[in-house]
Design a protein around this motif. Sequence first.
Motif, mmCIF file in Angstrom:
data_model
loop_
_atom_site.group_PDB
_atom_site.id
_atom_site.type_symbol
_atom_site.label_atom_id
_atom_site.label_comp_id
_atom_site.label_asym_id
_atom_site.label_seq_id
_atom_site.Cartn_x
_atom_site.Cartn_y
_atom_site.Cartn_z
ATOM 1 N N LYS A 7 -3.705 1.100 0.431
ATOM 2 C CA LYS A 7 -2.691 2.084 0.815
ATOM 3 C C LYS A 7 -2.299 3.026 -0.309
ATOM 4 O O LYS A 7 -1.711 4.068 -0.062
ATOM 5 N N GLY A 8 -2.568 2.635 -1.558
ATOM 6 C CA GLY A 8 -2.155 3.450 -2.686
ATOM 7 C C GLY A 8 -0.684 3.244 -3.012
ATOM 8 O O GLY A 8 -0.023 2.367 -2.452
ATOM 9 N N PHE A 9 -0.195 4.050 -3.914
ATOM 10 C CA PHE A 9 1.218 4.020 -4.282
ATOM 11 C C PHE A 9 1.536 5.331 -4.980
ATOM 12 O O PHE A 9 0.634 6.116 -5.297
ATOM 13 N N ASP A 10 2.812 5.587 -5.197
ATOM 14 C CA ASP A 10 3.149 6.813 -5.897
ATOM 15 C C ASP A 10 4.195 6.569 -6.968
ATOM 16 O O ASP A 10 4.940 5.599 -6.931
ATOM 17 N N GLU A 12 -1.599 -6.956 -3.961
ATOM 18 C CA GLU A 12 -2.673 -6.212 -4.628
ATOM 19 C C GLU A 12 -3.616 -5.551 -3.628
ATOM 20 O O GLU A 12 -4.031 -4.416 -3.814
ATOM 21 N N THR A 13 -3.978 -6.250 -2.546
ATOM 22 C CA THR A 13 -4.868 -5.645 -1.551
ATOM 23 C C THR A 13 -4.197 -4.484 -0.842
ATOM 24 O O THR A 13 -4.864 -3.520 -0.465
ATOM 25 N N ASP A 14 -2.884 -4.558 -0.647
ATOM 26 C CA ASP A 14 -2.169 -3.432 -0.047
ATOM 27 C C ASP A 14 -2.235 -2.206 -0.955
ATOM 28 O O ASP A 14 -2.399 -1.089 -0.470
ATOM 29 N N VAL A 39 -11.510 2.698 -4.937
ATOM 30 C CA VAL A 39 -10.670 3.001 -6.096
ATOM 31 C C VAL A 39 -9.369 3.655 -5.629
ATOM 32 O O VAL A 39 -9.235 4.038 -4.462
ATOM 33 N N LEU A 40 -8.461 3.805 -6.567
ATOM 34 C CA LEU A 40 -7.298 4.667 -6.387
ATOM 35 C C LEU A 40 -7.488 5.844 -7.326
ATOM 36 O O LEU A 40 -7.794 5.661 -8.504
ATOM 37 N N ARG A 41 -7.328 7.058 -6.809
ATOM 38 C CA ARG A 41 -7.471 8.260 -7.626
ATOM 39 C C ARG A 41 -6.139 8.988 -7.702
ATOM 40 O O ARG A 41 -5.423 9.101 -6.706
ATOM 41 N N SER A 42 -5.835 9.497 -8.867
ATOM 42 C CA SER A 42 -4.570 10.206 -9.057
ATOM 43 C C SER A 42 -4.599 11.575 -8.408
ATOM 44 O O SER A 42 -5.614 12.262 -8.398
#
Length: 149
Positions: free
Chosen positions: A9-12, A3-5, A122-125
Motif C-alpha cells: 500500500k505504501g506510506f507517506d 510490513e506486507t501492508d 518496491v516502494l518508490r518516492s
Amino acid sequence: MAETDIINKGFDTRPIDMQPMWQIMFQAPEEDIDRIFEAITGVTPLPQGRTDRNGYRAPAGVEYYRPREGAPTGPEDDTRHRPNVDEMRFFIPRDTNILNEVIEAIYAVHSYYEPVITVTEVLRSQSKGLDDKDNPHRWWNKGGDWKTQ
C-alpha cells in the motif's frame, strides 16, 4: 501497519509519498540499451512527478554465460565473457497489463534470445511538490546543473 501492508500500500511522509511500484531491470549490450529503452517508452511514458522517460543506466560490466544444447549458437565447452553489458532500471505501476507489454517490448527488440529481465516489488518516492525553491541543497541553488557541462 504490518510490513506486507507497507510494501503493498505504501506510506507517506510530509514531503514524500512512497508508492508501490515494480522495478524492472534488464541487461543488454551497451549499444542496445537506447533502442530497448525507446521500445519501453513506446508502451509507457515512465513518469515520475513532472518528468517522464525516467530510468537509470548502470555502467558496463562483464556478462558470463555458456551456451548449452538448443542454444542458437550450439553448445560450447567454455564460459563466454561478454564485456560492455549494461543494466537499465525503471519503475512501472503494479499493473499486469503494462508489465506484460513492457516485457514483450524488451523481448521484441533485444539482441538476445534469452534476455535477462527481473521484476521486483518496491516502494518508490514521489515528491508532494512542496514549495522548496529556496532550499540551499537543491541543484538549481548551487550554481547550475549537469546540462550546461
